[in-house]
Design an enzyme around this catalytic site. Structure first.
Site, PDB file in Angstrom:
ATOM      1  N   ASP A 173      49.241  11.329  47.830  1.00  7.19           N
ATOM      2  CA  ASP A 173      48.113  12.164  48.243  1.00  7.19           C
ATOM      3  C   ASP A 173      47.474  11.585  49.495  1.00  7.19           C
ATOM      4  O   ASP A 173      47.653  10.415  49.823  1.00  7.19           O
ATOM      5  CB  ASP A 173      47.076  12.245  47.115  1.00  7.19           C
ATOM      6  N   SER A 174      46.681  12.438  50.165  1.00  7.40           N
ATOM      7  CA  SER A 174      45.955  11.962  51.334  1.00  7.40           C
ATOM      8  C   SER A 174      44.824  11.012  50.929  1.00  7.40           C
ATOM      9  O   SER A 174      44.352  10.239  51.753  1.00  7.40           O
ATOM     10  CB  SER A 174      45.376  13.162  52.090  1.00  7.40           C
ATOM     11  N   TYR A 232      43.385  14.913  55.480  1.00  8.73           N
ATOM     12  CA  TYR A 232      44.531  15.417  56.230  1.00  8.73           C
ATOM     13  C   TYR A 232      44.329  16.882  56.653  1.00  8.73           C
ATOM     14  O   TYR A 232      45.020  17.364  57.541  1.00  8.73           O
ATOM     15  CB  TYR A 232      45.791  15.382  55.354  1.00  8.73           C
ATOM     16  N   GLY A 233      43.423  17.577  55.948  1.00  4.62           N
ATOM     17  CA  GLY A 233      43.315  19.041  56.030  1.00  4.62           C
ATOM     18  C   GLY A 233      43.210  19.633  57.425  1.00  4.62           C
ATOM     19  O   GLY A 233      43.626  20.759  57.636  1.00  4.62           O
ATOM     20  N   CYS A 268      49.145  16.467  47.197  1.00  3.63           N
ATOM     21  CA  CYS A 268      48.246  17.029  48.211  1.00  3.63           C
ATOM     22  C   CYS A 268      48.780  18.390  48.671  1.00  3.63           C
ATOM     23  O   CYS A 268      49.936  18.498  49.082  1.00  3.63           O
ATOM     24  CB  CYS A 268      48.209  16.057  49.389  1.00  3.63           C
ATOM     25  N   ASN A 269      47.916  19.399  48.610  1.00  7.74           N
ATOM     26  CA  ASN A 269      48.356  20.746  48.998  1.00  7.74           C
ATOM     27  C   ASN A 269      48.687  20.824  50.483  1.00  7.74           C
ATOM     28  O   ASN A 269      49.608  21.525  50.896  1.00  7.74           O
ATOM     29  CB  ASN A 269      47.276  21.778  48.678  1.00  7.74           C
ATOM     30  N   THR A 270      47.909  20.103  51.292  1.00  2.00           N
ATOM     31  CA  THR A 270      48.141  20.157  52.734  1.00  2.00           C
ATOM     32  C   THR A 270      49.511  19.556  53.070  1.00  2.00           C
ATOM     33  O   THR A 270      50.266  20.111  53.865  1.00  2.00           O
ATOM     34  CB  THR A 270      47.018  19.410  53.488  1.00  2.00           C
ATOM     35  N   GLU A 303      33.508  14.887  48.721  1.00  7.38           N
ATOM     36  CA  GLU A 303      33.681  13.437  48.907  1.00  7.38           C
ATOM     37  C   GLU A 303      32.342  12.727  49.108  1.00  7.38           C
ATOM     38  O   GLU A 303      32.223  11.530  48.882  1.00  7.38           O
ATOM     39  CB  GLU A 303      34.649  13.163  50.067  1.00  7.38           C
ATOM     40  N   CYS A 319      43.799  23.336  46.656  1.00  4.15           N
ATOM     41  CA  CYS A 319      43.347  22.057  47.214  1.00  4.15           C
ATOM     42  C   CYS A 319      43.003  21.131  46.054  1.00  4.15           C
ATOM     43  O   CYS A 319      42.384  21.554  45.076  1.00  4.15           O
ATOM     44  CB  CYS A 319      42.117  22.273  48.095  1.00  4.15           C
ATOM     45  N   THR A 320      43.402  19.885  46.216  1.00  3.29           N
ATOM     46  CA  THR A 320      43.205  18.892  45.154  1.00  3.29           C
ATOM     47  C   THR A 320      41.747  18.718  44.744  1.00  3.29           C
ATOM     48  O   THR A 320      41.456  18.301  43.630  1.00  3.29           O
ATOM     49  CB  THR A 320      43.702  17.524  45.650  1.00  3.29           C
ATOM     50  N   HIS A 321      40.828  19.016  45.670  1.00  9.71           N
ATOM     51  CA  HIS A 321      39.414  18.723  45.398  1.00  9.71           C
ATOM     52  C   HIS A 321      38.689  19.806  44.611  1.00  9.71           C
ATOM     53  O   HIS A 321      37.660  19.549  44.005  1.00  9.71           O
ATOM     54  CB  HIS A 321      38.668  18.534  46.721  1.00  9.71           C
TER      55      HIS A 321
HETATM   56  N1  DGL Z   1      44.409  16.622  49.480  1.00 14.54           N
HETATM   57  C1  DGL Z   1      44.019  17.668  50.399  1.00 14.54           C
HETATM   58  C2  DGL Z   1      44.584  18.990  49.928  1.00 14.54           C
HETATM   59  O1  DGL Z   1      44.837  19.197  48.764  1.00 14.54           O
HETATM   60  C3  DGL Z   1      42.515  17.730  50.544  1.00 14.54           C
HETATM   61  C4  DGL Z   1      41.930  16.528  51.233  1.00 14.54           C
HETATM   62  C5  DGL Z   1      42.432  16.336  52.642  1.00 14.54           C
HETATM   63  O2  DGL Z   1      42.220  17.235  53.480  1.00 14.54           O
HETATM   64  O3  DGL Z   1      43.006  15.302  52.882  1.00 14.54           O
HETATM   65  O4  DGL Z   1      44.786  19.876  50.726  1.00 14.54           O
END
Ligand code: DGL
Length: 270
Positions: free
Chosen positions: A6-7, A38-39, A69-71, A156, A188-190
């Site tokens: 993950d990011s 990372y988004g 991580c979705n991104t 965050e 998105c993970t968050h």
């Molecule tokens: N983990 C990222 C996602 O799921 C969200 C946080 C990021 O942008 O790094 O897209």
């Protein structure tokens, strides 16, 4: 071991689902907090970062990597799969899976009116990866994507329960409400940390799909079909947590995503 990439912290919400569904395996989690979020990064940057993360986890003995991580899944999954998987991966050596396909499968199954909403980072929405996967399953499904770039920093900062965040969320969701969707993918993970707010704003008739549970169920099915890989994964319930930034902060926020206490966290350099 099963590697989870993950990011930063967010992938712990996916690990939470994996630990619930498949607790018997050993897991090694890597969050690249030093370079997150990372988004908003370019595809080129995300590809480079994910190569480093994937190489690190394979180097630590992971046989299967879940890109939580979705991104990364949206922008770099195909790239890392093409680069690192040899022999189709099923000889039990190297395998990489993302989080997008399981959510798309669940969404296509759940929608009655073929109108599906999607929220995620800018990178995820602009990549159109969800549309591509959904249209492979059912070309008639319409996908309405809305980027929500402010949500990750707010979460965050620990602002997920503040009225300002609820207001911003409502504003982001307004266009989706007017599209008459009956399924919303939280891409998105968050976002699982805002699950009850998403529910409240979208109302009871819209089914919400988060990653944790669907990814874990899909992995269970995948392992059942690929016995060589399954046999190659170590069991014993070991958990290793790695971050590229300060372990103290990682642990503090990470436990919110994981919904549980974390053991020791180690700082590593990629
Ligand atoms: N983990 C990222 C996602 O799921 C969200 C946080 C990021 O942008 O790094 O897209």
């Amino acid at each position: 071991m099963i590697g989870v990439l993950d990011s930063g912290f967010g992938g712990l919400s996916v690990l939470k689902g994996l630990l619930k569904e498949l607790p018997e395996y050993d897991y090694i989690y890597l969050g690249d907090n030093a370079r997150a979020p990372y988004g908003g990064h370019s595809r080129e940057t995300i590809v480079r970062y994910s190569e480093e993360g994937v190489e690190y986890l394979f180097g630590k003995g992971a046989k299967l990597i879940i890109v939580a991580c979705n991104t990364i899944s949206a922008l770099a999954l195909r790239h890392v799969q093409n680069k690192y998987i040899v022999d189709g991966g099923l000889k039990g050596k190297k395998n990489i899976l993302g989080v997008i396909f399981p959510a798309c499968e669940a969404a296509v199954k759940a929608t009655r009116n073929k109108r599906v909403g999607l929220v995620g980072t800018k990178g995820t929405i602009e990549s159109k990866s969800y549309e591509t996967e959904i249209h492979k399953l059912d070309p008639l499904v319409k996908v309405f994507g809305v980027p929500c770039p402010l949500l990750v920093p707010l979460i965050e900062e620990g602002w997920h329960e503040k009225p300002e965040t609820k207001m911003i969320l409502k504003k982001y969701l307004r266009p989706l409400k007017s599209q008459g969707i009956d399924v919303l993918i939280l891409g998105c993970t968050h976002y699982p940390l805002l699950m009850s707010d998403f529910k409240r704003v979208m109302g009871g008739k819209v089914a919400l799909i988060g990653d944790g549970e669907v990814v874990a169920k899909s992995l269970r099915g995948y392992l059942a079909k690929h016995s060589v890989l399954k046999k190659g994964l170590s069991k014993g319930g070991r958990r290793v947590y790695l971050t590229t930034d300060e372990p103290g902060k990682f642990k503090e926020l990470g436990e919110k995503f994981l919904g549980n206490k974390m053991g020791e966290v180690e700082k590593v350099a990629l």
